[in-house]
Design an enzyme around this catalytic site. Structure first.
Site, PDB file in Angstrom:
ATOM      1  N   ARG A 150      87.119  -1.638  29.015  1.00 25.89           N
ATOM      2  CA  ARG A 150      88.060  -1.904  30.108  1.00 25.89           C
ATOM      3  C   ARG A 150      88.370  -0.660  30.932  1.00 25.89           C
ATOM      4  O   ARG A 150      89.420  -0.559  31.560  1.00 25.89           O
ATOM      5  CB  ARG A 150      89.347  -2.547  29.576  1.00 25.89           C
TER       6      ARG A 150
ATOM      7  N   ARG B 175      88.381   2.342  56.611  1.00 25.81           N
ATOM      8  CA  ARG B 175      87.207   2.658  55.808  1.00 25.81           C
ATOM      9  C   ARG B 175      85.992   1.850  56.254  1.00 25.81           C
ATOM     10  O   ARG B 175      84.852   2.256  56.032  1.00 25.81           O
ATOM     11  CB  ARG B 175      87.485   2.420  54.319  1.00 25.81           C
TER      12      ARG B 175
ATOM     13  N   ASN C 202      80.766   1.819  57.440  1.00 26.37           N
ATOM     14  CA  ASN C 202      79.658   0.867  57.400  1.00 26.37           C
ATOM     15  C   ASN C 202      78.848   0.856  58.692  1.00 26.37           C
ATOM     16  O   ASN C 202      78.050  -0.066  58.909  1.00 26.37           O
ATOM     17  CB  ASN C 202      80.186  -0.538  57.108  1.00 26.37           C
TER      18      ASN C 202
ATOM     19  N   GLU D 128      89.547  -0.381  51.888  1.00 26.48           N
ATOM     20  CA  GLU D 128      89.236  -1.089  53.124  1.00 26.48           C
ATOM     21  C   GLU D 128      90.278  -2.151  53.457  1.00 26.48           C
ATOM     22  O   GLU D 128      89.954  -3.256  53.908  1.00 26.48           O
ATOM     23  CB  GLU D 128      87.842  -1.735  53.052  1.00 26.48           C
TER      24      GLU D 128
ATOM     25  N   GLU E  50      72.675   9.390  56.655  1.00 28.99           N
ATOM     26  CA  GLU E  50      74.104   9.238  56.374  1.00 28.99           C
ATOM     27  C   GLU E  50      74.913  10.399  56.949  1.00 28.99           C
ATOM     28  O   GLU E  50      76.060  10.218  57.342  1.00 28.99           O
ATOM     29  CB  GLU E  50      74.336   9.119  54.868  1.00 28.99           C
TER      30      GLU E  50
ATOM     31  N   HIS F 118      67.185   2.895  51.681  1.00 32.93           N
ATOM     32  CA  HIS F 118      68.522   2.595  52.196  1.00 32.93           C
ATOM     33  C   HIS F 118      68.865   3.454  53.410  1.00 32.93           C
ATOM     34  O   HIS F 118      69.353   2.944  54.431  1.00 32.93           O
ATOM     35  CB  HIS F 118      69.565   2.814  51.099  1.00 32.93           C
TER      36      HIS F 118
ATOM     37  N   HIS G 100      75.311  -0.364  58.655  1.00 36.04           N
ATOM     38  CA  HIS G 100      75.061  -1.043  57.387  1.00 36.04           C
ATOM     39  C   HIS G 100      74.944  -2.559  57.510  1.00 36.04           C
ATOM     40  O   HIS G 100      74.224  -3.172  56.715  1.00 36.04           O
ATOM     41  CB  HIS G 100      76.151  -0.679  56.378  1.00 36.04           C
TER      42      HIS G 100
ATOM     43  N   LYS H 284      84.016  11.719  54.949  1.00 33.96           N
ATOM     44  CA  LYS H 284      84.227  10.559  54.076  1.00 33.96           C
ATOM     45  C   LYS H 284      85.525  10.692  53.296  1.00 33.96           C
ATOM     46  O   LYS H 284      86.271   9.721  53.147  1.00 33.96           O
ATOM     47  CB  LYS H 284      83.056  10.369  53.114  1.00 33.96           C
TER      48      LYS H 284
ATOM     49  N   HIS I 126      71.723  -3.634  55.934  1.00 33.99           N
ATOM     50  CA  HIS I 126      71.639  -4.454  54.728  1.00 33.99           C
ATOM     51  C   HIS I 126      70.788  -5.695  54.968  1.00 33.99           C
ATOM     52  O   HIS I 126      70.058  -6.144  54.064  1.00 33.99           O
ATOM     53  CB  HIS I 126      73.037  -4.849  54.256  1.00 33.99           C
TER      54      HIS I 126
ATOM     55  N   LYS J 157      83.201   3.549  45.313  1.00 34.68           N
ATOM     56  CA  LYS J 157      82.548   2.241  45.336  1.00 34.68           C
ATOM     57  C   LYS J 157      81.435   2.221  44.298  1.00 34.68           C
ATOM     58  O   LYS J 157      80.544   3.070  44.315  1.00 34.68           O
ATOM     59  CB  LYS J 157      81.977   1.939  46.719  1.00 34.68           C
TER      60      LYS J 157
END
Length: 365
Positions: free
Chosen positions: A120, A241, A245, A236, A184, A266, A248, A226, A252, A142
């Site tokens: 956990r 935030r 993206n 977000e 990036e 990527h 992206h 960042k 994606h 993330k």
């Protein structure tokens, strides 16, 4: 010299430390997280074969327990997560322990997610070994895995306790991987730092060639950008935030269409997606055409893809838009796009019609 950039998140705050040769001084950096002198290191077989001895030497005095997965995006799924979690539990990891994510973005995402769920939740330290991971995925918390429905659709926000960035480990990277990571860096400049983008237009060759000063400056600028945005909007919730993206949503969709494979890395997808975001902004009269052309010219100059034809895509716009409908950041069925009013002027647009995007992509194709 170590450049320290704080990520200000209250009781979850941590530092990003950037310095040439940090891997060789890993013991002093990692010792505070090694309970009983032991650290479990999650890595992939390729990174461990290339850099494992350097980490062991730098962490002399600490007992490192490697947990290895096959290299590649395929490890970032249910099977890879189960493998890592089972191995962590077999090694007796406890809640107060930290594991080390030692690798690129796949390892950072996978190990970070595993650390968020095993027992956990336990701690982890990011030691990224690719440029893309150093400037983007290792910072911000993330974590996640890919599933049948799409990329990163199962995961958690789980902040690391420390990020160690040693630019010297990039010396062994394939030039294509370096260019993918560079995308990036340029993204951060295009979001809100026109001055940085101007510098990159001149000094990108030095960054890509491994000039130590240029590379440190570029990495630090991206990380600082960042860290600032993450501190303002960790999950977000305010939309701030979401600016990260940029490129992206298009990217994606391109990755999904190419099967999340080496056909399109990527960072390459982000570069092409950013070019498309600026071109789409210009097509709607939101951004000067000269700025969209400037972005495309820059990515072309550094050797990144800027046209759908370059990556062999002949999918209809409707097919790519269909991938976008599965975007994990959609709200009330609508996808938020990051568009631009110009270089360094990105913004969130939640009113984009996917049919209009599909028509635009057919034209771009």
């Amino acid at each position: 010299m170590i450049k320290t950039i704080p990520v200000e998140l209250g009781d979850r705050a941590y530092e990003v430390r950037i310095g040439d040769g940090l891997l060789g001084r890993a013991a002093e950096q990692l010792a505070p997280f090694a309970r009983g002198g032991r650290l479990i290191v999650v890595s992939d077989e390729t990174v461990w074969a290339a850099q494992g001895d350097a980490l062991r030497t730098g962490a002399e005095g600490l007992a490192l327990e490697p947990v290895l997965v096959p290299a590649g995006e395929e490890s970032k799924g249910w099977a890879g997560l189960a493998l890592v979690c089972d191995r962590l539990l077999a090694l007796g990891i406890e809640r107060k322990d930290h594991l080390v994510a030692f690798g690129g973005g796949v390892i950072g995402d996978l190990a970070g997610f595993a650390s968020s769920v095993v027992n956990r939740g336990c701690g982890f330290v990011q030691v990224p070994t690719t440029l893309l991971a150093q400037v983007d995925s290792s910072v911000g918390g993330k974590t996640g895995i890919n599933v049948a429905a799409g990329k990163n659709l199962v995961g958690a926000f789980h902040q690391p306790s420390l990020v160690l960035i040693d630019p010297e480990v990039l010396a062994s990277l394939d030039p294509r991987q370096v260019r993918a990571g560079y995308a990036e860096i340029a993204k951060y400049a295009l979001i809100e730092d026109a001055e940085l983008f101007g510098w990159l237009e001149v000094d990108a060759p030095a960054v890509l060639a491994g000039d130590p000063e240029a590379r440190r400056r570029a990495i630090a600028a991206a990380v600082a950008g960042k860290a600032r945005i993450v501190a303002e909007d960790e999950r977000e919730t305010s939309g701030r935030r979401a600016l990260l993206n940029l490129g992206h949503t298009f990217g994606h969709a391109l990755e999904a269409e190419t099967g999340y494979s080496d056909r399109l890395l990527h960072g390459e997808a982000v570069a092409l997606g950013t070019v498309l975001a600026f071109a789409y902004s210009a097509s709607r009269g939101l951004c000067p055409a000269v700025d969209a052309e400037r972005v495309q010219a820059h990515f072309e100059a550094v050797g990144l893809p800027t046209r759908l034809s370059e990556v062999g895509l002949d999918a209809m716009g409707a097919r790519l838009a269909g991938h976008m409908r599965l975007d994990k950041k959609r709200e009330a069925g609508r996808v938020a796009f990051i568009l631009a009013h110009g270089v360094g002027q990105a913004f969130v647009d939640k009113g984009v019609e996917l049919d209009e995007v599909a028509a635009f992509l057919d034209g771009a194709r």
